[in-house]
Design a protein around this motif. Structure first.
Motif, short mmCIF file in Angstrom:
data_model
loop_
_atom_site.label_atom_id
_atom_site.label_comp_id
_atom_site.label_asym_id
_atom_site.label_seq_id
_atom_site.Cartn_x
_atom_site.Cartn_y
_atom_site.Cartn_z
N ASN A 50 89.10 56.74 -33.56
CA ASN A 50 88.82 55.32 -33.37
C ASN A 50 87.55 54.87 -34.09
O ASN A 50 86.97 53.87 -33.73
CB ASN A 50 88.69 54.99 -31.88
CG ASN A 50 90.01 55.11 -31.16
OD1 ASN A 50 91.01 54.55 -31.61
ND2 ASN A 50 90.03 55.85 -30.09
N PHE B 132 102.09 49.37 -35.02
CA PHE B 132 101.59 50.60 -35.63
C PHE B 132 102.50 51.79 -35.31
O PHE B 132 102.76 52.63 -36.17
CB PHE B 132 100.15 50.87 -35.15
CG PHE B 132 99.62 52.19 -35.59
CD1 PHE B 132 99.21 52.37 -36.91
CD2 PHE B 132 99.54 53.26 -34.72
CE1 PHE B 132 98.75 53.61 -37.34
CE2 PHE B 132 99.08 54.50 -35.14
CZ PHE B 132 98.68 54.67 -36.46
N LEU B 133 102.98 51.84 -34.07
CA LEU B 133 103.84 52.96 -33.67
C LEU B 133 105.14 53.00 -34.48
O LEU B 133 105.74 54.06 -34.67
CB LEU B 133 104.16 52.88 -32.17
CG LEU B 133 103.00 53.22 -31.24
CD1 LEU B 133 103.38 52.99 -29.80
CD2 LEU B 133 102.54 54.68 -31.43
N ARG C 249 94.80 48.23 -37.63
CA ARG C 249 96.18 47.86 -37.23
C ARG C 249 96.51 48.50 -35.88
O ARG C 249 97.11 47.88 -35.02
CB ARG C 249 97.20 48.35 -38.27
CG ARG C 249 97.13 47.67 -39.61
CD ARG C 249 98.42 47.90 -40.40
NE ARG C 249 98.76 49.30 -40.58
CZ ARG C 249 98.26 50.10 -41.50
NH1 ARG C 249 97.35 49.63 -42.35
NH2 ARG C 249 98.63 51.36 -41.61
N LYS C 250 96.07 49.74 -35.72
CA LYS C 250 96.33 50.44 -34.46
C LYS C 250 95.66 49.72 -33.29
O LYS C 250 96.24 49.58 -32.22
CB LYS C 250 95.81 51.88 -34.55
CG LYS C 250 96.15 52.72 -33.33
CD LYS C 250 95.64 54.14 -33.44
CE LYS C 250 94.16 54.22 -33.22
NZ LYS C 250 93.66 55.57 -32.99
N GLU D 25 105.39 52.24 -37.63
CA GLU D 25 105.12 52.43 -39.06
C GLU D 25 105.76 53.67 -39.70
O GLU D 25 106.25 53.57 -40.83
CB GLU D 25 103.61 52.43 -39.33
CG GLU D 25 103.04 51.04 -39.37
CD GLU D 25 101.56 51.03 -39.70
OE1 GLU D 25 101.04 52.08 -40.13
OE2 GLU D 25 100.93 49.98 -39.51
N GLY E 238 94.18 51.13 -41.29
CA GLY E 238 95.15 51.65 -40.33
C GLY E 238 94.61 51.62 -38.91
O GLY E 238 95.33 51.25 -37.97
N ARG E 239 93.34 51.98 -38.76
CA ARG E 239 92.77 51.98 -37.40
C ARG E 239 92.61 50.56 -36.88
O ARG E 239 92.67 50.32 -35.67
CB ARG E 239 91.46 52.76 -37.39
CG ARG E 239 91.78 54.25 -37.45
CD ARG E 239 90.63 55.19 -37.29
NE ARG E 239 91.16 56.55 -37.27
CZ ARG E 239 90.46 57.63 -37.57
NH1 ARG E 239 89.19 57.54 -37.90
NH2 ARG E 239 91.04 58.83 -37.53
N LEU F 140 95.93 57.88 -36.21
CA LEU F 140 96.21 58.03 -34.78
C LEU F 140 95.12 58.83 -34.07
O LEU F 140 94.82 58.60 -32.90
CB LEU F 140 97.57 58.73 -34.62
CG LEU F 140 98.22 58.73 -33.25
CD1 LEU F 140 98.60 57.31 -32.82
CD2 LEU F 140 99.46 59.61 -33.26
N PRO G 154 99.17 47.70 -31.65
CA PRO G 154 99.57 49.09 -31.43
C PRO G 154 101.09 49.32 -31.48
O PRO G 154 101.54 50.35 -31.97
CB PRO G 154 99.00 49.43 -30.05
CG PRO G 154 98.59 48.15 -29.44
CD PRO G 154 98.37 47.16 -30.53
N TRP H 238 99.15 58.42 -41.32
CA TRP H 238 99.42 57.84 -39.99
C TRP H 238 98.87 58.73 -38.88
O TRP H 238 98.26 58.25 -37.92
CB TRP H 238 100.94 57.64 -39.84
CG TRP H 238 101.35 56.91 -38.61
CD1 TRP H 238 101.37 55.55 -38.43
CD2 TRP H 238 101.82 57.48 -37.38
NE1 TRP H 238 101.82 55.25 -37.17
CE2 TRP H 238 102.11 56.42 -36.50
CE3 TRP H 238 102.03 58.78 -36.94
CZ2 TRP H 238 102.60 56.62 -35.22
CZ3 TRP H 238 102.50 58.99 -35.64
CH2 TRP H 238 102.79 57.91 -34.80
#
Lengths: 261, 316
Positions: free
Chosen positions: B293, B214-215, B206-207, B217, B203-204, B290, B211, B286
């Motif tokens: 990092n 990701f938002l 993908r973020k 998702e 997930g990180r 978020l 981005p 999620w």
């Protein structure tokens, strides 16, 4: 004679063609030197962030890939076409106010430079790497469009910081820059095929990156209007050059011309 | 035994003390007709651990087409034949969806549901829209094309070396292809912590790399998407809210079941339970993604800069 275009964008920013496609396009048309100069926007500014999210700029992350692809494609371009490929970047500081925007071309770069730095700092960092700092399209024929005027506004103060100032934007001559006593260069600001026929720079120098960069520094160059079906340029006088037709008149124009600086 | 006329196998290990070392050495001796070797790579602390594991093998690889396959991928005899039949000179990289199978614990079932619905759906979407969504669990690419972006070592600075392979190939004008056949990951028993850590890492990544996507998702789940419809329904057709919710969750669940069944033919009615868990866990996951990092991977804690670059010399 070498014909060159030193302001070209690929898919790494907002260009339509990939780097290999650009190499083949220019190589097959007999160009001797090109510089691929994708946008590198400010990381901290809102417009720069937006460009990064939309994939319209190089980022710190994509820069190493960009450099590697440019390196390998430069080898291929030399083997296949005897064409020089100079690694470059267009440092892009955009603002909603045109007079706060600036675009600086860095040619011959080997290391990443952040676009968040002050414009003088960017120009000096480019030159510290042995590259050329060029003021990109400092004016525009369309006053209503978003244009970077900051460099032109500060031209006297910045004169010694830049190796050349672009006298063209796509097919259009920027008359005020042409008439100025600043060092000059003509490039297409190529984003896709519609910009391919446009003003270019020619040289009579050895076919090496160092010689081409030195010719720009010393202003040993001519300008030519390049049409897709032509590759050779002929010198014209400065008078003829300044009387040259503007964008809308260029559509049906065929000869390829150049003038001596 | 893999049915393919000409190939070599390189087992890439990060450490000579790895228990897999003796197993693969024995395996090589059992099949002398197969060209195979073991390469142990040197570690670099500020690199992607998978890339540092593979970079020496990449240099040694003899053939143009390189298939990177993780050790937890279970392949069938026609694996190479099937992949090779989908390749041509314009393919830069071929990726595969992952089919999570043989789950023996609750966390493993949840993992399988994530892989067989959420990830499979995104991979199909990315493939249809030409987005370079490459998963490195099973990834085939052309070495001569990868050499044009400096080879695997160029990717050592990124956490998502697979995604960046796709990006680089796209900039070289090559095709990114999704294999018609998913690769099978044997899940067996995994604990909740490793399940969560893995999806946190993915997930990180993908973020960092996408981005905007990701938002969106949270809205790509049955619970998230209903947020849009609920206020309108409760205002314009309050009598239909219950029926609509039933229809919405039934149709979403049915679509996911059909996809999961495609990914794993053994999917049965117990899927419903793990599907509900997945839908409920998606939003907390999620939020957790978020909020940070840094990721933990292959024994390393890695902190990420913008766009998925591993912070040099900075261990989280």
């Amino acid at each position: 004679m070498i014909i060159g275009d030193f302001h070209i964008h690929s898919t790494f920013s907002d260009g339509k063609l990939t780097i290999p496609e650009i190499i083949d396009l220019y190589g097959q048309h007999g160009f001797g030197a090109i510089a691929i100069t994708d946008h590198l926007c400010e990381e901290k500014a809102f417009l720069g962030k937006a460009a990064a999210y939309l994939g319209k700029t190089l980022t710190r992350a994509t820069f190493p890939l960009y450099q590697e692809i440019l390196k390998s494609e430069a080898e291929r371009a030399w083997k296949m076409y005897r064409m020089l490929v100079i690694p470059g970047v267009e440092f892009t500081q955009n603002s909603i106010v045109n007079h706060r925007s600036s675009h600086i071309l860095g040619l011959g770069l080997s290391e990443y430079i952040s676009a968040d730095r002050d414009i003088v700092d960017i120009a000096r960092s480019i030159r510290a790497q042995g590259g050329l700092a060029i003021a990109a399209h400092p004016l525009s024929p369309n006053r209503m469009a978003a244009n970077p005027y900051l460099l032109w506004d500060r031209r006297e103060e910045l004169r010694s910081e830049f190796d050349a100032w672009e006298i063209t934007l796509h097919q259009t001559l920027l008359d005020d820059v042409v008439k100025s006593d600043l060092p000059k260069i003509a490039s297409s600001d190529f984003h896709g095929m519609r910009h391919f026929h446009s003003w270019k720079t020619t040289f009579d120098c050895e076919r090496t990156v160092e010689s081409v960069l030195e010719s720009i520094r010393l202003q040993k160059l001519d300008f030519t209007y390049f049409k897709e079906e032509q590759t050779l340029a002929h010198p014209i006088t400065e008078e003829q050059f300044l009387a040259y037709p503007k964008t809308e008149e260029l559509i049906n124009w065929t000869p390829s011309l150049a003038f001596a600086v | 035994m893999l049915q393919y006329p000409n190939f070599e196998i390189i087992f890439s290990l990060a450490d000579e003390q790895d228990p897999a070392h003796s197993i693969v050495t024995e395996l090589i001796s059992l099949f002398p007709s197969v060209e195979a070797k073991v390469i142990v790579s040197k570690r670099r602390d500020d690199w992607n651990p998978k890339v540092e594991n593979l970079v020496a093998s990449y240099a040694e690889a003899k053939h143009n087409w390189i298939l990177i396959s993780d050790s937890n991928v279970r392949v069938e005899a026609d694996y190479l034949t099937s992949l090779a039949s989908q390749l041509d000179a314009n393919v830069g990289v071929m990726t595969s969806a992952i089919s999570g199978r043989n789950a023996d614990s609750l966390s493993a079932k949840l993992e399988a549901t994530y892989l067989n619905t959420f990830y499979a759906r995104w991979m199909l979407l990315a493939d249809n829209f030409g987005y370079p969504f490459v998963i490195g669990k099973s990834m085939v690419f052309q070495k001569k094309m990868a050499d044009r972006f400096g080879g695997l070592k160029t990717l050592g600075i990124y956490l998502a070396e697979d995604y960046m392979t796709g990006v680089a190939m796209k900039h070289l004008g090559m095709k990114i292809v999704l294999s018609r056949k998913p690769v099978i990951q044997h899940l067996s028993k995994i604990n909740f912590k490793s399940f969560w850590a893995r999806h946190l890492r993915w997930g990180r990544m993908r973020k960092a790399h996408a981005p905007f996507v990701f938002l969106t998702e949270p809205f790509a789940s049955s619970l998230g998407s209903i947020i849009f419809a609920a206020p309108f329904l409760s205002f314009y057709a309050p009598g239909l809210v219950f029926k609509f919710l039933c229809f919405h969750f039934f149709s979403w669940g049915l679509c996911d079941f059909i996809l999961a069944k495609k990914m794993d033919p053994k999917t049965n009615f117990t899927f419903l339970f793990s599907w509900i868990l997945r839908e409920l866990s998606a939003f907390p996951m999620w939020i957790h993604i978020l909020m940070g990092n840094s990721v933990s991977w292959r024994g390393k804690n890695v902190s990420l800069e913008a766009w998925g670059v591993i912070s040099p010399g900075r261990r989280a």
